[in-house]
Design a protein around this motif. Structure first.
Motif, PDB file in Angstrom:
ATOM      1  N   HIS A 151      64.947  52.992   9.025  1.00 55.80           N
ATOM      2  CA  HIS A 151      65.990  54.090   9.646  1.00 55.80           C
ATOM      3  C   HIS A 151      65.691  54.311  10.969  1.00 55.80           C
ATOM      4  N   PHE A 152      64.633  54.468  11.648  1.00 52.63           N
ATOM      5  CA  PHE A 152      64.158  54.559  12.818  1.00 52.63           C
ATOM      6  C   PHE A 152      63.725  53.499  13.672  1.00 52.63           C
ATOM      7  N   ASN A 153      63.089  52.591  13.067  1.00 49.93           N
ATOM      8  CA  ASN A 153      62.700  51.337  13.918  1.00 49.93           C
ATOM      9  C   ASN A 153      63.323  50.237  13.253  1.00 49.93           C
ATOM     10  N   SER A 154      64.260  49.174  13.854  1.00 45.07           N
ATOM     11  CA  SER A 154      64.957  48.130  13.141  1.00 45.07           C
ATOM     12  C   SER A 154      64.024  47.041  13.489  1.00 45.07           C
ATOM     13  N   PHE A 155      63.784  46.381  12.308  1.00 43.52           N
ATOM     14  CA  PHE A 155      62.600  45.314  12.087  1.00 43.52           C
ATOM     15  C   PHE A 155      63.462  43.868  11.817  1.00 43.52           C
ATOM     16  N   SER A 156      64.475  43.770  12.374  1.00 40.62           N
ATOM     17  CA  SER A 156      65.442  42.754  11.783  1.00 40.62           C
ATOM     18  C   SER A 156      65.425  41.594  12.613  1.00 40.62           C
ATOM     19  N   SER A 157      64.802  41.404  13.602  1.00 44.15           N
ATOM     20  CA  SER A 157      64.484  40.066  14.231  1.00 44.15           C
ATOM     21  C   SER A 157      63.630  39.044  13.475  1.00 44.15           C
ATOM     22  N   THR A 158      63.874  37.753  13.826  1.00 46.90           N
ATOM     23  CA  THR A 158      63.242  36.880  13.248  1.00 46.90           C
ATOM     24  C   THR A 158      61.614  37.084  13.382  1.00 46.90           C
ATOM     25  N   ILE A 159      61.259  37.281  14.509  1.00 49.11           N
ATOM     26  CA  ILE A 159      59.793  37.554  15.030  1.00 49.11           C
ATOM     27  C   ILE A 159      59.177  38.775  14.324  1.00 49.11           C
ATOM     28  N   HIS A 160      60.142  39.850  14.384  1.00 46.38           N
ATOM     29  CA  HIS A 160      59.765  41.115  13.535  1.00 46.38           C
ATOM     30  C   HIS A 160      59.412  40.652  12.095  1.00 46.38           C
ATOM     31  N   LEU A 161      60.284  39.996  11.395  1.00 49.46           N
ATOM     32  CA  LEU A 161      60.234  39.751   9.985  1.00 49.46           C
ATOM     33  C   LEU A 161      58.886  38.834   9.696  1.00 49.46           C
ATOM     34  N   SER A 162      58.838  37.852  10.669  1.00 47.89           N
ATOM     35  CA  SER A 162      57.532  36.910  10.642  1.00 47.89           C
ATOM     36  C   SER A 162      56.246  37.919  10.645  1.00 47.89           C
ATOM     37  N   LEU A 163      56.176  38.582  11.598  1.00 44.02           N
ATOM     38  CA  LEU A 163      54.838  39.374  11.698  1.00 44.02           C
ATOM     39  C   LEU A 163      54.775  40.446  10.609  1.00 44.02           C
ATOM     40  N   LEU A 164      56.135  40.897  10.099  1.00 41.75           N
ATOM     41  CA  LEU A 164      55.768  42.129   9.122  1.00 41.75           C
ATOM     42  C   LEU A 164      55.401  41.165   7.751  1.00 41.75           C
ATOM     43  N   SER A 165      55.809  39.879   7.630  1.00 44.85           N
ATOM     44  CA  SER A 165      55.367  39.075   6.464  1.00 44.85           C
ATOM     45  C   SER A 165      53.909  38.969   6.449  1.00 44.85           C
ATOM     46  N   LEU A 166      53.257  38.551   7.848  1.00 48.80           N
ATOM     47  CA  LEU A 166      51.935  38.293   7.744  1.00 48.80           C
ATOM     48  C   LEU A 166      51.142  39.626   7.689  1.00 48.80           C
ATOM     49  N   VAL A 167      51.540  40.850   8.142  1.00 48.64           N
ATOM     50  CA  VAL A 167      50.880  42.065   7.972  1.00 48.64           C
ATOM     51  C   VAL A 167      51.016  42.322   6.373  1.00 48.64           C
ATOM     52  N   ALA A 168      52.140  42.164   5.942  1.00 43.65           N
ATOM     53  CA  ALA A 168      51.921  42.558   4.362  1.00 43.65           C
ATOM     54  C   ALA A 168      51.415  41.619   3.523  1.00 43.65           C
ATOM     55  N   ALA A 169      50.807  40.368   4.055  1.00 50.34           N
ATOM     56  CA  ALA A 169      50.213  39.503   3.143  1.00 50.34           C
ATOM     57  C   ALA A 169      48.688  39.814   3.332  1.00 50.34           C
ATOM     58  N   ILE A 170      48.244  40.581   4.324  1.00 53.67           N
ATOM     59  CA  ILE A 170      46.849  40.850   4.358  1.00 53.67           C
ATOM     60  C   ILE A 170      46.304  41.971   3.103  1.00 53.67           C
ATOM     61  N   PRO A 171      46.932  43.032   2.977  1.00 51.65           N
ATOM     62  CA  PRO A 171      46.563  43.876   1.875  1.00 51.65           C
ATOM     63  C   PRO A 171      46.822  43.170   0.397  1.00 51.65           C
ATOM     64  N   THR A 172      47.825  42.402   0.395  1.00 50.53           N
ATOM     65  CA  THR A 172      48.369  41.679  -0.653  1.00 50.53           C
ATOM     66  C   THR A 172      47.152  40.564  -1.192  1.00 50.53           C
ATOM     67  N   LEU A 173      46.836  40.147  -0.271  1.00 51.98           N
ATOM     68  CA  LEU A 173      45.728  38.893  -0.456  1.00 51.98           C
ATOM     69  C   LEU A 173      44.324  39.340  -0.690  1.00 51.98           C
ATOM     70  N   PHE A 174      43.874  40.542  -0.009  1.00 49.42           N
ATOM     71  CA  PHE A 174      42.870  41.459  -0.604  1.00 49.42           C
ATOM     72  C   PHE A 174      42.916  41.854  -1.801  1.00 49.42           C
ATOM     73  N   LEU A 190      44.526  40.518  -4.309  1.00 47.84           N
ATOM     74  CA  LEU A 190      44.327  39.141  -5.348  1.00 47.84           C
ATOM     75  C   LEU A 190      42.855  38.702  -5.459  1.00 47.84           C
ATOM     76  N   LEU A 191      42.357  38.740  -4.071  1.00 42.51           N
ATOM     77  CA  LEU A 191      40.763  38.290  -3.862  1.00 42.51           C
ATOM     78  C   LEU A 191      40.062  39.494  -4.868  1.00 42.51           C
ATOM     79  N   LEU A 192      40.146  40.705  -4.817  1.00 39.32           N
ATOM     80  CA  LEU A 192      39.701  41.285  -5.759  1.00 39.32           C
ATOM     81  C   LEU A 192      39.759  41.205  -7.239  1.00 39.32           C
ATOM     82  N   SER A 193      40.806  40.794  -7.655  1.00 38.51           N
ATOM     83  CA  SER A 193      41.126  40.370  -8.915  1.00 38.51           C
ATOM     84  C   SER A 193      40.390  39.236  -9.299  1.00 38.51           C
ATOM     85  N   ILE A 194      40.466  38.152  -8.634  1.00 38.38           N
ATOM     86  CA  ILE A 194      39.648  36.838  -8.816  1.00 38.38           C
ATOM     87  C   ILE A 194      38.188  36.727  -8.766  1.00 38.38           C
TER      88      ILE A 194
END
Length: 130
Positions: A29-52, A54-58
């Motif tokens: 509501h305060f910052n709009s992250f709706s551009s393609t570049i923002h969504l792509s960067l947000l995907s990469l940032v979200a992948a880091i803790p998610t992959l971490f 996954l690595l912990l579980s494996i």
């Protein structure tokens, strides 16, 4: 699989995972992250803790137990922010049913994931109880 952390760490991780959903959605509501570049960067940032996680579980690494709840919270938060930003972008698209299609695909993906894990756990017994 065996529990490498005390049960309190898993409980805290689950609680933080659930609590960060609305907090990160509110950021949209305060910052709009709706551009393609923002969504792509947000995907990469979200992948880091998610992959971490996954690595912990494996690999069952020996790490400080505080890292699991923090990574669970950030994973949930950034993925929630990504979903909210994508839905916000679709809400303003020219296609009248874009938001409905997005919701359908999200729910269908959840169904496929839940079905896959159910089959792996109950039919093929991939996961063993500790």
């Amino acid at each position: 699989a065996m529990l490498t952390f005390p049960c309190q760490v898993y409980s805290l991780s689950t609680n933080l995972f659930v609590l960060t959903n609305p907090i990160f959605c509110f950021i949209q509501h305060f910052n709009s992250f709706s551009s393609t570049i923002h969504l792509s960067l947000l995907s990469l940032v979200a992948a880091i803790p998610t992959l971490f996680i996954l690595l912990l579980s494996i690999l069952q690494l020996s790490i400080p137990s505080v890292l699991l709840p923090i990574s669970a919270a950030f994973s949930a938060g950034f993925l929630s922010l990504l979903r909210t930003a994508a839905a916000s972008r679709l809400a303003y698209s020219s296609h009248p049913k874009a938001l409905f299609i997005c919701g359908f695909v999200t729910q269908f993906g959840s169904f496929i994931g839940a079905t896959s894990v159910f089959i792996l756990a109950n039919v093929f017994h991939i996961f063993i109880s500790s």
